[in-house]
Design a protein around this motif. Sequence first.
Motif, PDB file in Angstrom:
ATOM      1  N   PRO A 138       0.824  -1.213   0.000  1.00 24.01           N
ATOM      2  CA  PRO A 138       0.000   0.000   0.000  1.00 24.01           C
ATOM      3  C   PRO A 138       0.860   1.266   0.000  1.00 24.01           C
ATOM      4  CG  PRO A 138      -0.034  -1.021   2.159  1.00 24.01           C
ATOM      5  CD  PRO A 138       0.724  -1.953   1.254  1.00 24.01           C
ATOM      6  N   ILE A 139       0.227   2.360  -0.386  1.00 25.65           N
ATOM      7  CA  ILE A 139       0.876   3.673  -0.373  1.00 25.65           C
ATOM      8  C   ILE A 139       0.336   4.412   0.845  1.00 25.65           C
ATOM      9  CG2 ILE A 139       1.240   5.836  -1.609  1.00 25.65           C
ATOM     10  CD1 ILE A 139       0.428   4.202  -4.190  1.00 25.65           C
ATOM     11  N   GLY A 140       1.209   4.719   1.779  1.00 21.90           N
ATOM     12  CA  GLY A 140       0.777   5.423   2.985  1.00 21.90           C
ATOM     13  C   GLY A 140       0.524   6.882   2.689  1.00 21.90           C
ATOM     14  N   ASN A 141      -0.516   7.417   3.305  1.00 25.55           N
ATOM     15  CA  ASN A 141      -0.743   8.855   3.201  1.00 25.55           C
ATOM     16  C   ASN A 141      -1.466   9.334   4.444  1.00 25.55           C
ATOM     17  OD1 ASN A 141      -3.729   8.905   2.646  1.00 25.55           O
ATOM     18  ND2 ASN A 141      -3.087   7.773   0.822  1.00 25.55           N
ATOM     19  N   GLU A 142      -1.078  10.505   4.858  1.00 28.62           N
ATOM     20  CA  GLU A 142      -1.748  11.159   5.977  1.00 28.62           C
ATOM     21  C   GLU A 142      -1.867  12.623   5.650  1.00 28.62           C
ATOM     22  OE1 GLU A 142       0.826  12.322   9.611  1.00 28.62           O
ATOM     23  OE2 GLU A 142       1.809  10.523   8.833  1.00 28.62           O
ATOM     24  N   SER A 143      -2.919  13.227   6.139  1.00 28.83           N
ATOM     25  CA  SER A 143      -3.181  14.636   5.873  1.00 28.83           C
ATOM     26  C   SER A 143      -3.049  15.419   7.165  1.00 28.83           C
ATOM     27  CB  SER A 143      -4.598  14.778   5.307  1.00 28.83           C
ATOM     28  OG  SER A 143      -4.906  16.125   5.077  1.00 28.83           O
ATOM     29  N   ARG A 144      -2.574  16.635   7.027  1.00 24.20           N
ATOM     30  CA  ARG A 144      -2.375  17.483   8.202  1.00 24.20           C
ATOM     31  C   ARG A 144      -2.771  18.907   7.843  1.00 24.20           C
ATOM     32  NH1 ARG A 144       3.223  17.751  11.634  1.00 24.20           N
ATOM     33  NH2 ARG A 144       2.612  19.493  12.923  1.00 24.20           N
ATOM     34  N   ASP A 145      -3.265  19.637   8.822  1.00 24.57           N
ATOM     35  CA  ASP A 145      -3.629  21.043   8.661  1.00 24.57           C
ATOM     36  C   ASP A 145      -4.658  21.255   7.547  1.00 24.57           C
ATOM     37  OD1 ASP A 145      -1.734  21.525  10.653  1.00 24.57           O
ATOM     38  OD2 ASP A 145      -0.156  21.971   9.218  1.00 24.57           O
ATOM     39  N   ALA A 146      -5.612  20.326   7.440  1.00 22.59           N
ATOM     40  CA  ALA A 146      -6.633  20.420   6.399  1.00 22.59           C
ATOM     41  C   ALA A 146      -7.590  21.572   6.675  1.00 22.59           C
ATOM     42  CB  ALA A 146      -7.406  19.116   6.304  1.00 22.59           C
ATOM     43  N   LYS A 147      -7.978  22.244   5.608  1.00 18.75           N
ATOM     44  CA  LYS A 147      -8.940  23.349   5.684  1.00 18.75           C
ATOM     45  C   LYS A 147      -9.853  23.231   4.472  1.00 18.75           C
ATOM     46  CE  LYS A 147     -10.384  27.639   6.654  1.00 18.75           C
ATOM     47  NZ  LYS A 147     -11.478  27.844   7.512  1.00 18.75           N
ATOM     48  N   ILE A 148     -11.150  23.225   4.704  1.00 18.22           N
ATOM     49  CA  ILE A 148     -12.136  23.144   3.631  1.00 18.22           C
ATOM     50  C   ILE A 148     -12.984  24.411   3.654  1.00 18.22           C
ATOM     51  CG2 ILE A 148     -14.170  21.929   2.763  1.00 18.22           C
ATOM     52  CD1 ILE A 148     -12.985  19.368   4.031  1.00 18.22           C
TER      53      ILE A 148
END
Length: 143
Positions: A66-76
Amino acid sequence: MSAEQEKFVIQAVIEDWAKAVGDKDAKRVLSHLTDDLVEFSLAPPLQFQGKNADDLRSWFDTWVGPIGNESRDAKITCSENVAFARSLVRMTGTKTGGEKVDLWFRQTLGLIRVNSTWKICHTHASVPFYMDGSFKAAIDLKP
């Protein structure tokens, strides 16, 4: 639905799209995109338009597991039919040649409502570069 509720729906779309990338599930990745998607990705060319399952599968084939991914400081930010999301994203994993990837990059997504479903119509991923004359990508930066 309130703007705050819409943000939760949009976040769920983005999270499922990111999980589909991590799972290397091309069909699910593409299901979250508009047919006329415009993509400014980390890889050439400068701009790509449309969806291409074969290209996506070929890229997935360059990864072991798998390809690891994490998101940080998200703003919508959203209105009735248009939304933008920005975040810092960490991509991790192992390439088929054995190279370990641990890269933070900037991501901006544009979404539109299509038949009452949020779809990603624009993606932009980038890394800064060193302004010391080397023009090398600053892939060693961490938030």
